[in-house]
Write a protein that holds these residues in place. Structure first.
Motif, short mmCIF file in Angstrom:
data_model
loop_
_atom_site.label_atom_id
_atom_site.label_comp_id
_atom_site.label_asym_id
_atom_site.label_seq_id
_atom_site.Cartn_x
_atom_site.Cartn_y
_atom_site.Cartn_z
N LEU A 183 38.55 45.70 42.61
CA LEU A 183 39.92 46.12 42.36
C LEU A 183 40.90 45.08 42.90
O LEU A 183 40.93 44.79 44.09
CB LEU A 183 40.18 47.48 43.02
CG LEU A 183 41.55 48.09 42.79
CD1 LEU A 183 41.80 48.33 41.30
CD2 LEU A 183 41.69 49.40 43.57
N ARG A 184 41.70 44.54 42.00
CA ARG A 184 42.66 43.50 42.39
C ARG A 184 43.79 44.12 43.21
O ARG A 184 44.30 45.20 42.87
CB ARG A 184 43.20 42.80 41.14
CG ARG A 184 44.05 41.58 41.44
CD ARG A 184 44.34 40.80 40.16
NE ARG A 184 43.14 40.14 39.68
CZ ARG A 184 42.68 38.98 40.14
NH1 ARG A 184 43.33 38.35 41.11
NH2 ARG A 184 41.60 38.44 39.64
N HIS A 185 44.18 43.43 44.28
CA HIS A 185 45.19 43.97 45.17
C HIS A 185 45.96 42.82 45.83
O HIS A 185 45.53 41.68 45.81
CB HIS A 185 44.54 44.86 46.25
CG HIS A 185 43.48 44.16 47.03
ND1 HIS A 185 42.22 43.89 46.53
CD2 HIS A 185 43.48 43.62 48.28
CE1 HIS A 185 41.51 43.26 47.42
NE2 HIS A 185 42.24 43.06 48.49
N GLU A 186 47.10 43.16 46.41
CA GLU A 186 47.91 42.16 47.08
C GLU A 186 48.80 42.82 48.13
O GLU A 186 48.96 44.06 48.14
CB GLU A 186 48.77 41.39 46.08
CG GLU A 186 49.82 42.24 45.38
CD GLU A 186 50.62 41.43 44.35
OE1 GLU A 186 51.55 40.70 44.79
OE2 GLU A 186 50.31 41.53 43.15
N VAL A 187 49.38 42.00 48.99
CA VAL A 187 50.36 42.48 49.96
C VAL A 187 51.69 41.81 49.62
O VAL A 187 51.84 40.60 49.80
CB VAL A 187 49.94 42.13 51.41
CG1 VAL A 187 50.98 42.67 52.39
CG2 VAL A 187 48.56 42.71 51.71
N PRO A 188 52.65 42.57 49.09
CA PRO A 188 53.97 41.99 48.79
C PRO A 188 54.67 41.52 50.07
O PRO A 188 54.20 41.74 51.19
CB PRO A 188 54.72 43.16 48.13
CG PRO A 188 53.65 44.09 47.67
CD PRO A 188 52.55 43.97 48.67
N MET A 189 55.82 40.91 49.90
CA MET A 189 56.54 40.31 51.02
C MET A 189 56.83 41.33 52.12
O MET A 189 57.30 42.43 51.86
CB MET A 189 57.85 39.69 50.53
CG MET A 189 58.63 38.97 51.62
SD MET A 189 60.15 38.20 50.99
CE MET A 189 59.44 36.91 49.95
N ASN A 190 56.55 40.91 53.34
CA ASN A 190 56.90 41.72 54.51
C ASN A 190 58.40 41.57 54.77
O ASN A 190 58.87 40.50 55.14
CB ASN A 190 56.09 41.26 55.73
CG ASN A 190 56.42 42.07 56.97
OD1 ASN A 190 56.98 43.15 56.89
ND2 ASN A 190 56.07 41.53 58.13
#
Length: 206
Positions: A183-190
């Motif tokens: 499952l593709r995932h990411e952490v957007p800008m903090n």
């Protein structure tokens, strides 16, 4: 009347880390993460050379549970959570277990992001959350069919959760999230002035 079914479901596991395994003090875990980051010169160098914002031990430390008792306790809890998720997924493990493959620290400063990716060669991946200040980014999960949608129109803004292209899972400190590693995932800008701290991991079969 037509019959409409939901097929090929993507599961997301969410629980309090404390539901399984030894009790882990969030403040002690946060202090441990900072102490490790400060001493890990190889990890600091890797982050600088690769333009990684903040700090990760992913490319430098492979034995956190052996070095630090609090990480050994964490793995005991994660083992139980992963076993519960594997049961929910109805995996036929053929008498074997899903075992920890790697575990690493992430410290993401203000403005830091972690671009979209997946975890090849693993079965279950996940993260437990150590510090989530106000403004810290949620985990962004992408519909795995996105590349195959071709000429499909976009979804309505108020579409049902299971039909959305992206899901934003906002964890709290002490939560553990698990998903299948494809499952593709990411952490957007903090967007917080404070650092977002998490511990991520992969489990493999065998």
């Amino acid at each position: 009347m037509p019959q409409i079914s939901s097929l090929f479901v993507t599961r997301l596991y969410r629980a309090a880390l404390s539901e399984h395994g030894p009790a882990i003090d969030p403040a002690e875990m946060e202090a441990s993460c900072y102490a490790i980051a400060e001493d890990d010169e190889a990890g600091q160098e890797w982050c600088e050379e690769n333009g990684y914002p903040g700090y990760t031990s992913y490319a430098s430390l492979t034995d956190l549970p052996w070095r630090f008792p609090i990480f050994a306790d964490l793995v005991k809890a994660l083992d139980a959570h992963v076993a519960a998720f594997a049961e929910d997924l109805e995996f036929d493990l053929d008498g074997r277990e899903l075992k920890l493959e790697d575990i690493w620290i992430n410290i993401l400063p203000e403005g830091g992001t972690h671009s979209s990716h997946l975890h090849p060669h693993s079965v279950i991946s996940g993260t437990t959350y150590v510090a989530m200040p106000d403004g810290a980014s949620a985990l962004k999960l992408e519909d795995p069919r996105s590349a195959r949608m071709m000429a499909a129109p976009g979804r309505k803004k108020d579409a049902r959760e299971e039909l959305r292209t992206f899901i934003y899972a906002k964890p709290a400190v002490g939560d553990v999230l698990l998903w299948e590693s494809w499952l593709r995932h990411e952490v957007p800008m903090n967007l917080s002035e404070d650092e977002r701290i998490s511990v991520s991991f992969n489990y493999a079969w065998g």
